[in-house]
Design an enzyme around this catalytic site. Structure first.
Site, mmCIF file in Angstrom:
data_model
loop_
_atom_site.group_PDB
_atom_site.id
_atom_site.type_symbol
_atom_site.label_atom_id
_atom_site.label_comp_id
_atom_site.label_asym_id
_atom_site.label_seq_id
_atom_site.Cartn_x
_atom_site.Cartn_y
_atom_site.Cartn_z
ATOM 1 N N SER A 103 6.763 5.408 2.516
ATOM 2 C CA SER A 103 7.595 4.200 2.600
ATOM 3 C C SER A 103 8.327 3.877 1.297
ATOM 4 O O SER A 103 9.511 3.491 1.351
ATOM 5 C CB SER A 103 6.768 3.009 3.072
ATOM 6 O OG SER A 103 5.589 2.855 2.320
ATOM 7 N N GLU B 99 -0.248 0.358 -5.568
ATOM 8 C CA GLU B 99 -1.163 1.426 -5.183
ATOM 9 C C GLU B 99 -2.418 1.314 -6.027
ATOM 10 O O GLU B 99 -2.351 1.218 -7.246
ATOM 11 C CB GLU B 99 -0.495 2.793 -5.377
ATOM 12 C CG GLU B 99 -1.406 3.963 -5.079
ATOM 13 C CD GLU B 99 -2.076 3.886 -3.705
ATOM 14 O OE1 GLU B 99 -3.321 4.055 -3.655
ATOM 15 O OE2 GLU B 99 -1.374 3.628 -2.701
ATOM 16 N N HIS C 192 0.868 -1.189 0.000
ATOM 17 C CA HIS C 192 0.000 0.000 0.000
ATOM 18 C C HIS C 192 0.899 1.231 0.000
ATOM 19 O O HIS C 192 1.107 1.874 1.022
ATOM 20 C CB HIS C 192 -0.934 -0.006 1.213
ATOM 21 C CG HIS C 192 -1.903 -1.150 1.211
ATOM 22 N ND1 HIS C 192 -1.532 -2.435 1.576
ATOM 23 C CD2 HIS C 192 -3.206 -1.214 0.867
ATOM 24 C CE1 HIS C 192 -2.598 -3.240 1.461
ATOM 25 N NE2 HIS C 192 -3.616 -2.521 1.037
ATOM 26 N N ASP D 240 -4.173 -4.012 -6.446
ATOM 27 C CA ASP D 240 -4.368 -4.370 -5.051
ATOM 28 C C ASP D 240 -3.125 -5.122 -4.568
ATOM 29 O O ASP D 240 -2.811 -6.199 -5.071
ATOM 30 C CB ASP D 240 -5.615 -5.246 -4.936
ATOM 31 C CG ASP D 240 -5.953 -5.630 -3.507
ATOM 32 O OD1 ASP D 240 -5.052 -5.642 -2.649
ATOM 33 O OD2 ASP D 240 -7.127 -5.935 -3.250
ATOM 34 N N GLY D 241 -2.430 -4.555 -3.594
ATOM 35 C CA GLY D 241 -1.208 -5.178 -3.115
ATOM 36 C C GLY D 241 -1.409 -6.547 -2.505
ATOM 37 O O GLY D 241 -0.534 -7.417 -2.610
ATOM 38 N N ASP E 16 0.843 -1.994 5.103
ATOM 39 C CA ASP E 16 0.227 -0.952 5.933
ATOM 40 C C ASP E 16 -1.021 -0.418 5.251
ATOM 41 O O ASP E 16 -1.074 0.732 4.826
ATOM 42 C CB ASP E 16 1.221 0.169 6.250
ATOM 43 C CG ASP E 16 1.736 0.872 5.005
ATOM 44 O OD1 ASP E 16 1.764 0.245 3.940
ATOM 45 O OD2 ASP E 16 2.080 2.069 5.105
#
Length: 282
Positions: A100, A118, A42, A143-144, A164
């Site tokens: 991050s 993302e 994310h 979608d991670g 996260d």
């Protein structure tokens, strides 16, 4: 529901804990020559202005990284994290904070790689622009959670997964748990770092213990649960009191570092007398 649009919260106490642990993990991975793969499930935009309308609405960064920026008594590991924030800003100035993926990129070596996921197209485009022309970085509009399977295990058998999610919907909690199980089934040596909010929600309160139970007996190097509580609970179940960073297969040096740093951070960023930082291990 827990609403967590990161632009409003960038640089707050939760960011400090998450990014401090992330820098420690990357510095440890860099001690061996063999390359590694990082997956950021994310990723966000990669950077956030502290002069934006969003950041100045609640000024959460003031009681987060703002409390640390000009202190001269930083523990060594906290100073190393702030060094990376300064790299992102330029010498001596604090006008933005790295997300991050930016911290990861700053610490990658030529033989390492980052896969950043993302789902929001606008955020993804911002991240893609920030990471342009860096062949070590691949940005995915996806979608991670769903993107993990094809990337594990990495060819070098060295890797870090950072998870996260915003936890805006309750299913994020169960998806985190399921994803951690999948990662460690496919890649038992993976270092897995999960950020968890401390909020008055049953799912949030149960997730740390559920993760401990899930990895017990599966991971070779145990787990750590770094907990930082700096704010009091608010009425109606709202408000972020603190956060956890849960790490499966932590490096052997991480526990010693965090045991020193967590109480110091709790004191430095305390917003009420009950602030505390503690470390659980198994």
């Amino acid at each position: 529901m827990f609403a967590y649009r990161h632009a409003f919260h960038a640089g707050n106490h939760a960011d400090v804990l998450k990014h401090l642990v992330l820098v420690h993990l990357l510095q440890h991975l860099n001690q061996k020559e063999k390359g590694y793969r990082v997956i950021d499930t994310h990723a966000g935009t990669g950077g956030y202005s502290l002069r934006s309308v969003e950041a100045n609405k609640k000024l959460e960064w003031v009681d987060g990284i703002g409390r640390l920026w000009e202190r001269q008594d930083l523990p060594k590991g906290v100073a190393a994290y702030l060094d990376q924030v300064e790299v992102f800003n330029g010498p001596g100035v604090l006008k933005q904070v790295p997300g991050s993926p930016s911290l990861i990129r700053q610490l990658l070596r030529p033989q390492d790689e980052l896969h950043a996921f993302e789902m929001q197209p606008q955020d993804m485009r911002s991240l893609e622009k920030l990471m342009a022309d860096d062949k070590r970085v691949k940005v995915h509009l996806s979608d991670g959670f769903n993107g993990l399977k094809p990337l594990l295990p990495p060819p070098t058998r060295r890797g870090l997964v950072l998870m996260d999610p915003p936890y805006e919907i309750k299913t994020d909690y169960t998806r985190v748990l399921g994803s951690v199980r999948e990662i460690l089934t496919r890649f038992p040596d993976a270092v897995v770092a999960v950020w968890i909010p401390q909020v008055q929600l049953v799912e949030a309160q149960q997730l740390p213990q559920r993760l401990r139970n899930a990895v017990q007996g599966v991971v070779k190097k145990g787990w750590l649960d770094a907990q930082l509580t700096v704010a009091p609970a608010q009425g109606g179940g709202f408000g972020l009191m603190g956060s956890h960073m849960f790490v499966a297969n932590p490096p052997h040096t991480l526990g010693t570092l965090l045991a020193e740093e967590l109480p110091w951070l709790a004191s430095a960023m305390a917003q009420f007398p009950g602030a505390k930082g503690q470390l659980l291990a198994g």
